[in-house]
Motif scaffolding. Structure first.
Motif, PDB file in Angstrom:
ATOM      1  N   GLN A  37     -15.764 -38.581  39.829  1.00  0.00           N
ATOM      2  CA  GLN A  37     -16.205 -39.231  38.599  1.00  0.00           C
ATOM      3  C   GLN A  37     -17.667 -39.651  38.711  1.00  0.00           C
ATOM      4  O   GLN A  37     -18.260 -39.627  39.795  1.00  0.00           O
ATOM      5  CB  GLN A  37     -15.321 -40.446  38.314  1.00  0.00           C
ATOM      6  CG  GLN A  37     -13.851 -40.096  38.161  1.00  0.00           C
ATOM      7  CD  GLN A  37     -13.601 -39.119  37.029  1.00  0.00           C
ATOM      8  OE1 GLN A  37     -13.769 -39.453  35.862  1.00  0.00           O
ATOM      9  NE2 GLN A  37     -13.197 -37.895  37.353  1.00  0.00           N
ATOM     10  N   GLN A  42     -18.475 -45.700  37.933  1.00  0.00           N
ATOM     11  CA  GLN A  42     -17.589 -46.378  38.868  1.00  0.00           C
ATOM     12  C   GLN A  42     -18.190 -47.703  39.334  1.00  0.00           C
ATOM     13  O   GLN A  42     -17.477 -48.704  39.466  1.00  0.00           O
ATOM     14  CB  GLN A  42     -17.298 -45.470  40.065  1.00  0.00           C
ATOM     15  CG  GLN A  42     -16.458 -44.253  39.709  1.00  0.00           C
ATOM     16  CD  GLN A  42     -16.245 -43.333  40.895  1.00  0.00           C
ATOM     17  OE1 GLN A  42     -17.200 -42.926  41.562  1.00  0.00           O
ATOM     18  NE2 GLN A  42     -15.003 -42.995  41.175  1.00  0.00           N
ATOM     19  N   MET A 153      -9.610 -36.358  32.278  1.00  0.00           N
ATOM     20  CA  MET A 153     -10.464 -37.532  32.334  1.00  0.00           C
ATOM     21  C   MET A 153      -9.660 -38.823  32.149  1.00  0.00           C
ATOM     22  O   MET A 153      -8.649 -38.857  31.449  1.00  0.00           O
ATOM     23  CB  MET A 153     -11.559 -37.448  31.264  1.00  0.00           C
ATOM     24  CG  MET A 153     -11.046 -37.376  29.844  1.00  0.00           C
ATOM     25  SD  MET A 153     -12.359 -37.216  28.615  1.00  0.00           S
ATOM     26  CE  MET A 153     -13.172 -38.802  28.776  1.00  0.00           C
ATOM     27  N   ASN A 280     -13.788 -33.941  32.806  1.00  0.00           N
ATOM     28  CA  ASN A 280     -13.647 -33.643  34.234  1.00  0.00           C
ATOM     29  C   ASN A 280     -14.115 -32.234  34.576  1.00  0.00           C
ATOM     30  O   ASN A 280     -14.518 -31.965  35.708  1.00  0.00           O
ATOM     31  CB  ASN A 280     -12.193 -33.823  34.679  1.00  0.00           C
ATOM     32  CG  ASN A 280     -11.886 -35.271  35.030  1.00  0.00           C
ATOM     33  OD1 ASN A 280     -12.748 -36.141  34.942  1.00  0.00           O
ATOM     34  ND2 ASN A 280     -10.654 -35.524  35.434  1.00  0.00           N
ATOM     35  N   LEU A 283     -17.744 -32.711  35.236  1.00  0.00           N
ATOM     36  CA  LEU A 283     -17.962 -33.643  36.354  1.00  0.00           C
ATOM     37  C   LEU A 283     -17.726 -32.960  37.692  1.00  0.00           C
ATOM     38  O   LEU A 283     -18.413 -33.251  38.676  1.00  0.00           O
ATOM     39  CB  LEU A 283     -17.050 -34.858  36.224  1.00  0.00           C
ATOM     40  CG  LEU A 283     -17.349 -35.807  35.064  1.00  0.00           C
ATOM     41  CD1 LEU A 283     -16.372 -36.978  35.069  1.00  0.00           C
ATOM     42  CD2 LEU A 283     -18.785 -36.322  35.126  1.00  0.00           C
ATOM     43  N   GLY A 288     -19.988 -35.405  40.095  1.00  0.00           N
ATOM     44  CA  GLY A 288     -19.988 -36.797  39.678  1.00  0.00           C
ATOM     45  C   GLY A 288     -21.323 -37.494  39.758  1.00  0.00           C
ATOM     46  O   GLY A 288     -21.386 -38.727  39.730  1.00  0.00           O
TER      47      GLY A 288
END
Length: 388
Positions: A37, A42, A153, A280, A283, A288
């Motif tokens: 991610q 995050q 995701m 995703n 990503l 990420g």
């Protein structure tokens, strides 16, 4: 396995949060189908100055070490809004939480869970639920089925052995969450098509796409319906005004109007369905990270996510209509409208719906009626906290 005494230290400050996030990323990278991610996102989620979740929650983050080597991590947190809810809805008075659970081995896992329990006990909690990282609206539950394919995701991905480690630490399943997948290039069964056609002939019903020119207005409508529709659901915690504003900013770049619908009856909004192209996919390609050129690939993809899988993370119908024929009709109408737009405008093939509570009979019936199948299962565990 690294040997030596386990020492657990609390995380503090920007550097500590970065170590906590990067440790989780290293664990995730070991899993064949995990998707990295955005690191910046995050970090923001665990920053009390940036995530409005902390406006009604308190949390501690811990890293386990053997010597100088980090071997696991965990969060312990309390959602004040969840404490105000009835116990039969899953949270309620005395309920603490754990999340962001990663461990090198079972000994480390037991030490981390014990630490999270001790923190919650010291805060006056009598029961702990988890993993929930951090909010029920973010990544709830431990993946127990579906490790053989990548998550879409906003869904967690965990190794299979974590389940045994958590159960052996004295936890029991509290609730299972399901996701369903389907081939959206296929027409729905004849009965569902007839239900949709009947709704389209009903002059009382209007199904319209969200309007990004009036995004704040439409998101407020969506979340007002959500807070009403989900208010009796297990684990429900209402969105605050700050969280609504935060969500509006975060969601807007991934919103395509023709994939997100609001249904009105007699001019009043009563239902919605949100659908996002599965970010995703890109990503994974940028690992990420936005730098040095990840941001450019991400922007290009966001503009036209051709071929992307589609995920329906949220839908809802106002309580006054729930358990009625019109509720399911509105749901089928929105699903069919989105299915047609996704396949025509984005060349999409696959869709995913969820998560759905294991005992949400209305949503399970809708998922079954459109010939979808369960592809992932998540479990939220619970454990009573004894006094010490």
């Amino acid at each position: 396995m690294t040997t030596g005494e386990i020492v657990i230290r609390p995380v503090s400050g920007k550097a500590g949060r970065a170590e906590f996030v990067d440790l989780g990323r290293r664990f995730a990278a070991r899993e064949p189908h995990s998707v990295p991610q955005l690191r910046s996102e995050q970090l923001e989620l665990i920053d009390p100055d940036k995530n409005p979740f902390f406006g009604h929650a308190r949390a501690a983050f811990f890293i386990a070490y053997r010597g100088d080597t980090p071997v696991g991590r965990i969060s312990a947190h309390i959602d004040e809004l969840a404490l105000e809810l009835p116990r039969e809805q899953g949270m309620g008075p005395g309920t603490g939480l754990f999340g962001y659970f990663d461990a090198e081995d079972e000994e480390t896992a037991r030490a981390l869970l014990t630490q999270a329990e001790a923190w919650n006990r010291a805060q006056g909690m009598t029961r702990v639920l988890g993993p929930i990282s951090l909010s029920i609206w973010e990544e709830p539950g431990l993946l127990v089925k579906g490790q053989d394919h990548p998550p879409t995701m906003l869904m967690g991905h965990h190794p299979a052995h974590y389940r045994r480690w958590i159960k052996d630490a004295g936890y029991a399943p509290a609730k299972t969450l399901l996701t369903y997948e389907l081939d959206i290039t296929q027409d729905f069964p004849p009965l569902i098509r007839r239900i949709v056609q009947s709704g389209e002939r009903n002059s009382r019903i209007t199904v319209r796409p969200v309007d990004k020119a009036n995004w704040d207005r439409d998101l407020a409508i969506v979340l007002a319906i959500l807070n009403d529709a989900w208010s009796d659901n297990w684990g429900f915690v209402p969105f605050t005004d700050r969280e609504i504003a935060y969500a509006a900013k975060k969601m807007k770049p991934i919103v395509h109007e023709r994939l997100n619908m609001i249904a009105e009856v007699d001019g009043e909004p009563v239902a919605f369905m949100l659908t996002f192209p599965d970010m995703n996919a890109v990503l994974k390609r940028i690992n990420g990270r936005l730098l040095p050129l990840g941001w450019l690939r991400l922007l290009r993809w966001l503009k036209k996510p051709t071929g992307a899988d589609m995920r329906v993370p949220l839908m809802g119908v106002r309580r006054e209509l729930q358990n009625s024929r019109m509720a399911s009709q509105l749901a089928f109408m929105m699903i069919e409208r989105i299915r047609q737009n996704a396949t025509r405008d984005f060349k999409s093939v696959r869709g995913e719906i969820g998560w759905i509570l294991e005992d949400n009979k209305g949503m399970l019936a809708i998922a079954d009626a459109i010939d979808s199948r369960i592809n992932r299962e998540y479990v939220i565990f619970e454990k009573p906290l004894d006094e010490r």
